[in-house]
Design a protein around this motif. Structure first.
Motif, mmCIF file in Angstrom:
data_model
loop_
_atom_site.group_PDB
_atom_site.id
_atom_site.type_symbol
_atom_site.label_atom_id
_atom_site.label_comp_id
_atom_site.label_asym_id
_atom_site.label_seq_id
_atom_site.Cartn_x
_atom_site.Cartn_y
_atom_site.Cartn_z
ATOM 1 N N UNK B 89 0.814 -1.221 0.000
ATOM 2 C CA UNK B 89 0.000 0.000 0.000
ATOM 3 C C UNK B 89 0.847 1.271 0.000
ATOM 4 N N UNK B 90 2.149 1.130 -0.187
ATOM 5 C CA UNK B 90 2.994 2.310 -0.336
ATOM 6 C C UNK B 90 3.417 2.974 0.955
ATOM 7 N N UNK B 91 3.235 2.274 2.086
ATOM 8 C CA UNK B 91 3.757 2.811 3.347
ATOM 9 C C UNK B 91 5.270 2.562 3.352
ATOM 10 N N UNK B 92 6.078 3.564 3.733
ATOM 11 C CA UNK B 92 7.529 3.350 3.689
ATOM 12 C C UNK B 92 7.996 2.389 4.788
ATOM 13 N N UNK B 93 8.368 1.173 4.357
ATOM 14 C CA UNK B 93 8.887 0.143 5.277
ATOM 15 C C UNK B 93 10.025 -0.585 4.558
ATOM 16 N N UNK B 94 10.906 -1.240 5.318
ATOM 17 C CA UNK B 94 11.905 -2.087 4.663
ATOM 18 C C UNK B 94 11.183 -3.176 3.854
ATOM 19 N N UNK B 95 11.686 -3.452 2.652
ATOM 20 C CA UNK B 95 10.988 -4.405 1.787
ATOM 21 C C UNK B 95 11.057 -5.830 2.370
ATOM 22 N N UNK B 96 9.888 -6.456 2.599
ATOM 23 C CA UNK B 96 9.911 -7.830 3.124
ATOM 24 C C UNK B 96 10.375 -8.817 2.041
ATOM 25 N N UNK B 97 11.351 -9.673 2.364
ATOM 26 C CA UNK B 97 11.908 -10.600 1.371
ATOM 27 C C UNK B 97 11.445 -12.036 1.566
ATOM 28 N N UNK B 98 11.637 -12.593 2.758
ATOM 29 C CA UNK B 98 11.141 -13.962 3.005
ATOM 30 C C UNK B 98 11.034 -14.222 4.506
ATOM 31 N N UNK B 99 10.201 -15.223 4.825
ATOM 32 C CA UNK B 99 10.063 -15.681 6.205
ATOM 33 C C UNK B 99 11.004 -16.850 6.447
ATOM 34 N N UNK B 100 11.458 -17.009 7.677
ATOM 35 C CA UNK B 100 12.265 -18.171 8.023
ATOM 36 C C UNK B 100 11.406 -19.422 7.986
ATOM 37 N N UNK B 101 12.057 -20.551 7.676
ATOM 38 C CA UNK B 101 11.385 -21.849 7.720
ATOM 39 C C UNK B 101 12.118 -22.716 8.739
ATOM 40 N N UNK B 102 11.487 -23.817 9.124
ATOM 41 C CA UNK B 102 12.096 -24.702 10.138
ATOM 42 C C UNK B 102 13.495 -25.137 9.698
ATOM 43 N N UNK B 103 13.666 -25.397 8.384
ATOM 44 C CA UNK B 103 14.958 -25.888 7.877
ATOM 45 C C UNK B 103 16.065 -24.849 8.025
ATOM 46 N N UNK B 104 15.709 -23.586 8.257
ATOM 47 C CA UNK B 104 16.732 -22.550 8.443
ATOM 48 C C UNK B 104 17.410 -22.660 9.807
#
Lengths: 129, 338
Positions: B89-104
């Protein structure tokens, strides 16, 4: 005068020991990176708190504490924690609702006692005295 | 088993992040310049570069550090969804890239892009570099909030079902009760706030912790908003009151709106940007609510320290800071502090 320290130990006394640690941390601060510097500053603050706590006469604020105890009308001998818990429960139940103006004054005095130790410079002059 | 002690070991952390990144971006990338930033209220922040060829990309790992059963903060999967929605929605935030998974093997959390800039509130308020920018920060804060408050909160499932959304005062009382620590000044505030609680009206999407200290700025203005773990739904007056709460003025108590300017200027900027009137009385009630909430959060951090969940000198200091916030609270209620 240190009220709570036992007096038969050799010098330096407790306050002087704390001051020594504080001075050493202060020397380190300029060379620390941002995060460590922040925690170092927190440590000097905590040492200041302990030094003030050691020096605080134990009877400071008794007047407001006695007045708060009178509000509860409780004749039982309660520990400080038990008394505070009883007071909280009484306020939560609404028992003090007819007394809120008086309670506000007494609680400000009670809280000021804590702030005298944690950050006395923060207090209004009238709450410090 | 992965423990918080493992995460404090920078070598272990580097290796685990290296594996996590290679899983997603391929074996030909490397990790460099890893650094632990502030251990905040609910998330550990780890910065690192992903290097492939000659183009390093600075990223941020946000790891959950508070066991969720005791946490007032959104679980990281909800935080990530919030970030996705507000970013879209154009709110200035750091761009979300990915969520952690259990294998991480890194617990709960997510990765976003890093944004350079300043976050320290006192520097924003006092340093010569930013002193002429305060009016700009104030204006932008109002505009960003007005835009945020128009986002449909249904896009984040579960947001309106939080107790912070349905019963804000009850949520704070429940949090305070968890710690079993008697604070008559806070009990007094509960009673006062319940007695004078205004009608709250419509529920909007709220950041929940929008204030000086939770934004990255540059000399051109606000770059991004941080720390979305308190997002919930509620009256926009809650957000306006929180922004103006005395705790966020960092020594400039005369600048009620976040240490950036006066209340009326902020209210009018919000009204112009949103087209909605600010209820002054309600906003002031929420300021008192905010100071009460901040006192409880300090108790929470002190308990985190004493229980050894999250040990640090700063969290120990929070315990002794509680009385100072209570002092503010009582003086504001007595109308001796503004």
């Amino acid at each position: 005068m240190i009220w709570s320290a036992r007096m038969f130990n050799d010098p330096p006394n407790a306050s002087e020991l704390l001051l020594t640690v504080r001075e050493y941390i202060e020397q380190l601060l300029p060379d620390l990176e941002r995060q460590d510097k922040y925690h170092g500053l927190c440590c000097t603050y905590l040492l200041d708190v302990v030094m003030r706590e050691l020096e605080e006469p134990p009877n400071i604020g008794d007047h407001s504490n006695n007045a708060l105890k009178a509000l509860l009308n409780n004749k039982d001998e309660l520990s400080e924690t038990e008394f505070m818990s009883s007071l909280c429960a009484s306020i939560r139940r609404g028992d003090q609702d007819g007394n809120l103006d008086r309670l506000l004054i007494l609680l400000t005095s009670h809280v000021s006692k804590k702030v005298r130790v944690s950050n006395p410079d923060y207090l209004d002059t009238k709450d410090y005295l | 088993m992965v423990t918080m002690q493992n995460y404090d070991n920078i070598e272990y952390l580097s290796e685990t992040i290296r594996v996590c990144i290679k899983r997603r971006f391929g074996d030909d990338c490397e990790i460099a310049n890893i650094a632990l930033a502030t251990l905040g209220g609910s998330n550990r922040t780890v910065l690192f570069n992903v290097v492939r060829g000659s183009y390093p990309l600075r990223l941020v790992l946000r790891q959950e550090t508070v066991p969720s059963e005791y946490s007032p903060f959104l679980p990281s999967d909800m935080q990530y969804r919030v970030l996705e929605v507000v970013y879209e929605h154009g709110i200035p935030v750091p761009r979300p890239l990915f969520e952690l998974e259990a294998a991480d093997n890194l617990g709960q959390g997510y990765v976003v892009t890093a944004v350079p800039g300043e976050t320290l509130p006192k520097r924003l308020i006092n340093s010569a570099e930013y002193v002429t920018m305060r009016a700009r920060f104030l204006q932008q804060s109002a505009e960003i909030l007005a835009k945020l408050h128009t986002i449909d909160h249904v896009l984040v499932p579960g947001l309106s079902a939080l107790q912070e959304s349905s019963d804000p005062l009850g949520a704070q009382i429940a949090l305070y009760d968890r710690y079993g620590e008697p604070h008559p000044a806070i009990e007094f505030a509960f009673r006062y706030l319940a007695k004078y609680e205004p009608e709250h009206g419509a529920k909007n999407f709220l950041h929940g912790d929008f204030r000086n200290g939770n934004m990255i700025v540059g000399t051109e203005g606000i770059r991004v908003l941080l720390d979305w773990e308190c997002a919930h739904t509620g009256s926009v007056m809650e957000e306006i009151g929180w922004f103006c709460a005395r705790s966020w003025r960092f020594g400039r108590v005369d600048l009620a709106a976040g240490g950036f300017g006066d209340r009326e200027t902020f209210y009018r900027a919000y009204e112009k940007a949103s087209g909605n009137l600010v209820d002054r009385e309600s906003s002031r009630w929420w300021e008192i609510f905010g100071v009460m909430r901040w006192a409880i959060y300090n108790i929470m951090q002190s308990h985190g320290h004493l229980s050894r969940e999250r040990r640090s000198p700063a969290f120990a200091a929070c315990g002794r800071n509680t009385g100072i916030i209570e002092y503010d609270l009582l003086k504001i209620i007595a109308k001796e502090f503004d």
